[in-house]
Design a protein around this motif. Structure first.
Motif, PDB file in Angstrom:
ATOM      1  N   HIS A  66       0.848  -1.186   0.000  1.00  0.00           N
ATOM      2  CA  HIS A  66       0.000   0.000   0.000  1.00  0.00           C
ATOM      3  C   HIS A  66       0.888   1.242   0.000  1.00  0.00           C
ATOM      4  O   HIS A  66       1.953   1.253   0.636  1.00  0.00           O
ATOM      5  CB  HIS A  66      -0.909  -0.011   1.239  1.00  0.00           C
ATOM      6  CG  HIS A  66      -1.991   1.019   1.182  1.00  0.00           C
ATOM      7  ND1 HIS A  66      -1.789   2.331   1.554  1.00  0.00           N
ATOM      8  CD2 HIS A  66      -3.286   0.927   0.787  1.00  0.00           C
ATOM      9  CE1 HIS A  66      -2.914   3.010   1.395  1.00  0.00           C
ATOM     10  NE2 HIS A  66      -3.840   2.181   0.935  1.00  0.00           N
ATOM     11  N   GLU A  75      -4.926  -9.506   2.396  1.00  0.00           N
ATOM     12  CA  GLU A  75      -4.395  -8.262   2.970  1.00  0.00           C
ATOM     13  C   GLU A  75      -3.647  -8.599   4.251  1.00  0.00           C
ATOM     14  O   GLU A  75      -4.165  -9.312   5.125  1.00  0.00           O
ATOM     15  CB  GLU A  75      -5.532  -7.289   3.283  1.00  0.00           C
ATOM     16  CG  GLU A  75      -5.069  -5.988   3.917  1.00  0.00           C
ATOM     17  CD  GLU A  75      -6.236  -5.084   4.298  1.00  0.00           C
ATOM     18  OE1 GLU A  75      -6.608  -4.244   3.471  1.00  0.00           O
ATOM     19  OE2 GLU A  75      -6.772  -5.252   5.418  1.00  0.00           O
ATOM     20  N   GLY A  83      -4.578   4.568  -3.975  1.00  0.00           N
ATOM     21  CA  GLY A  83      -4.964   3.501  -3.063  1.00  0.00           C
ATOM     22  C   GLY A  83      -5.858   2.443  -3.668  1.00  0.00           C
ATOM     23  O   GLY A  83      -6.372   1.579  -2.944  1.00  0.00           O
TER      24      GLY A  83
END
Length: 671
Positions: free
Chosen positions: A116, A155, A202
């Motif tokens: 990220h 994630e 993002g």
């Protein structure tokens, strides 16, 4: 590359990209950066193509200012590299055991990682890995019929983003089921140049393949599923059907009935790698072809790349009566598809079984916008992942709706200045097939380039450029080269010497022994040369309509069975034409880098009966050989061989007739 040759609308196309990549005199200097340890598939491999030292897939720099680089290995480990030394940051395979699967399918296992843009603060990154259905613990969010493998986006959140090994939590974001073992989720990534506040900031892009199914169905055109699509999601959102990610409001199919809002673009077979150009913001994607065409696309929101209605810029037949008849010209009413901005084809050997794999696949790359190597600025660097060829196109030439950009093949050098091919540096220490490089590319935060090879698990950094065969040849010149007494022909009766021309007046006859040119004459005037440059104005006397016409320039000549020759011709569809060869007491051996190992070499060179300047440069110390035509800035052909360190030079042909009216030799006398 030019527009493909015209084809009858109802006739199949067998040579979709007739022009070969153009040789560049430019070469990349590669310095070894990192070596990765041996890794193994889980379960043990079935496909021998997976037998590699380390199945490393990319290299990227963490967006935290630390200078650390991340490298995923398909067999399970996520490495961080500091000062060229890798260490395991996270064992993805162990985390998901026994679900994790990497033993079959070229892209199965831990395929990719991306961080990220706020990793330094939030410690968040994402991975893609695969599992066989038999081991799966969850039902996929999307699936093809008869699913056998699943791809899982995860994630991860590191407790301490600066730590050398991972500690923290993870959650599943998205799971996609595939009906085949190939063409899964290839790359996941954030636009590294989007800034906070930009609509793209993002958002996570996923290159989702067709599962190997598009060749027989229309899944890539089905907007209800993500297969064969480039999808874009907000991993921090919650408005997706599974509630674990978001769908950006500006995606092209948001809110449309029967269409997956995640889709950004569609009509993909195997979208291998993608990247953004820092200067223009354009998204370029390397797309691996099915039957014949390897492509680079500029992808925009809502695009349809056409698969499996199209392959490259041709209509694709999914159910041909003859399995070789797959590609056809576009129909007159063609509309709705976008086509490649650069492309090359497979060039199979004559007699190739058209249902088998040729072993050609594009590896997408990057537009170089770094500061360290000015000669590369504005060039899109990419390659062929099997052969290890490294290419470039000018980004300024890659324009949608226009003829494809010219592809140039780059030479390669070691840090010591030795010309090499990727197989030369990826083969030593490799397991499995040493000729299969398994090439990949990566960059750091400064935009500097890295080249990876799964074969031996190494990464090289591009640290500079060199010009191929740029060294001096010396100053000794041979004069009066057209006088008949200064030549020694193989068959004197076939030659004429007028003082202004050297003429091979009759076709030669093949001699016993090693396969080699039939007729040539050696220049006996002047000393034996080591380094040498030959300039000859040559022409072919046979009619232009006759194919396979050729001339040869001989150099490094020791004897009738020991020499090099450059073969320049109207044709490049059979082995002998447009190549650099060595005869060393055995059948001729082809050396030129341009040959694909099957049926093609450099582009056709002499296509008329006019005089053409052929320039051959040979630097025995490094083995560099370059052949130029008509003053071109880039060579027609290049090769490297150090067998013959000196020798005489000459002119001739195989079985045609031709002449030279200028033969200039400059070099360094042999010691």
């Amino acid at each position: 590359m030019g527009v493909p040759a015209a084809h009858a609308a109802d006739a199949p196309v067998y040579d979709p990209v007739p022009t070969e990549p153009v040789t560049s005199k430019l070469g990349l200097v590669l310095s070894e950066y990192a070596q990765f340890p041996q890794s193994f598939t889980n379960p043990p491999l079935i496909d021998q193509r997976l037998n590699r030292i380390a199945r490393i897939n990319t290299i990227m720099e963490l967006p935290d200012g630390s200078g650390r680089r991340a490298v995923p290995d398909l067999n399970g480990n996520l490495y961080l590299v500091e000062n060229g030394v890798p260490h395991v940051y996270l064992d993805v395979a162990a985390t998901f055991a026994p679900e994790f699967f990497s033993g079959r399918g070229l892209g199965q296992g831990f395929g990719y990682v991306t961080f990220h843009p706020e990793f330094r603060r939030n410690g968040t990154f994402y991975t893609i890995h695969t599992t066989a259905v038999a081991n799966a613990t969850r039902t996929p969010d999307y699936a093809q019929a008869n699913t056998i493998y699943q791809a899982i986006i995860t994630e991860w959140k590191a407790t301490d983003p600066a730590a050398g090994t991972f500690s923290g939590t993870h959650r599943e974001v998205l799971r996609i089921g595939f009906g085949g073992q190939i063409h899964g989720v290839q790359e996941i990534n954030f636009n590294p140049y989007a800034k906070r506040g930009d609509p793209d900031y993002g958002l996570l892009y996923l290159a989702v393949g067709d599962g190997g199914q598009g060749v027989g169905n229309t899944d890539p055109q089905n907007l209800a599923i993500p297969h064969g699509k480039l999808i874009r999601i907000d991993p921090k959102g919650t408005n997706a059907p599974n509630g674990r990610y978001g769908i950006p409001v500006d995606n092209p199919f948001v809110g449309q009935a029967g269409k997956a809002g995640e889709i950004y673009a569609y009509g993909f077979r195997d979208p291998h790698r993608f990247s953004w150009d820092k200067a223009t913001g354009k998204l370029y994607l390397g797309h691996i072809g099915e039957h014949a065409v390897e492509s680079i696309y500029e992808v925009q929101k809502g695009d349809n790349l056409g698969w499996s209605e199209r392959e490259g810029r041709y209509r694709f037949d999914r159910a041909p009566a003859n399995p070789c008849d797959r590609l056809y010209p576009l129909p007159a009413d063609d509309a709705g598809f976008v086509y490649p901005v650069a492309e090359y084809d497979h060039n199979p050997a004559p007699g190739w079984n058209c249902t088998s794999d040729v072993g050609v696949a594009v590896a997408g790359g990057f537009v170089y916008r770094g500061a360290a190597i000015p000669a590369l600025r504005g060039k899109y660097i990419f390659g062929d992942l099997v052969s290890g060829w490294v290419f470039y196109t000018e980004a300024s030439e890659m324009k949608r709706g226009q003829a494809p950009a010219t592809i140039h093949r780059l030479n390669l050098f070691t840090a010591a200045g030795t010309p090499i091919r990727m197989q030369d540096i990826s083969g030593p220490g490799s397991v499995g097939d040493p000729n299969r490089v398994d090439l990949r590319f990566g960059t750091d935060r400064s935009g500097e380039l890295y080249i990876l090879a799964k074969a031996n698990g190494k990464i090289w950094k591009v640290t500079g450029t060199r010009t191929f065969a740029a060294g001096p040849v010396g100053t000794t010149r041979v004069a009066d080269t057209l006088r008949g007494t200064n030549w020694r022909p193989v068959t004197p009766s076939k030659w004429q010497f007028t003082g202004r021309e050297v003429i091979l007046a009759e076709a030669g006859v093949e001699r016993p022994g090693p396969r080699r040119p039939f007729e040539y004459a050696i220049l006996t005037a002047g000393p034996v040369m080591s380094s040498v440059e030959i300039k000859a104005d040559v022409r072919l006397d046979t009619p232009v309509e006759i194919t396979n016409r050729d001339v040869i320039i001989v150099f490094g000549y020791k004897s009738d069975t020991e020499f090099y020759y450059a073969h320049v011709s109207t044709d490049n569809t059979i082995l002998p034409h447009n190549g650099i060869f060595k005869v060393n007491n055995a059948d001729r051996e082809r050396l030129d880098y341009q040959w694909n190992g099957r049926s093609r070499g450099a582009n056709p060179a002499i296509t008329d009966s006019a005089y053409h300047e052929v320039r051959v440069k040979h630097l025995p110390a490094t083995g560099e050989i370059a052949v130029y035509l008509d003053g071109a800035k880039d060579p027609l052909m290049t090769a490297r061989d150090t067998t013959f360190q000196s020798g005489r030079v000459g002119f001739g042909s195989f079985d045609n007739v031709g002449r030279t009216n200028s033969f200039k030799v400059t070099g360094t006398p042999a010691a």
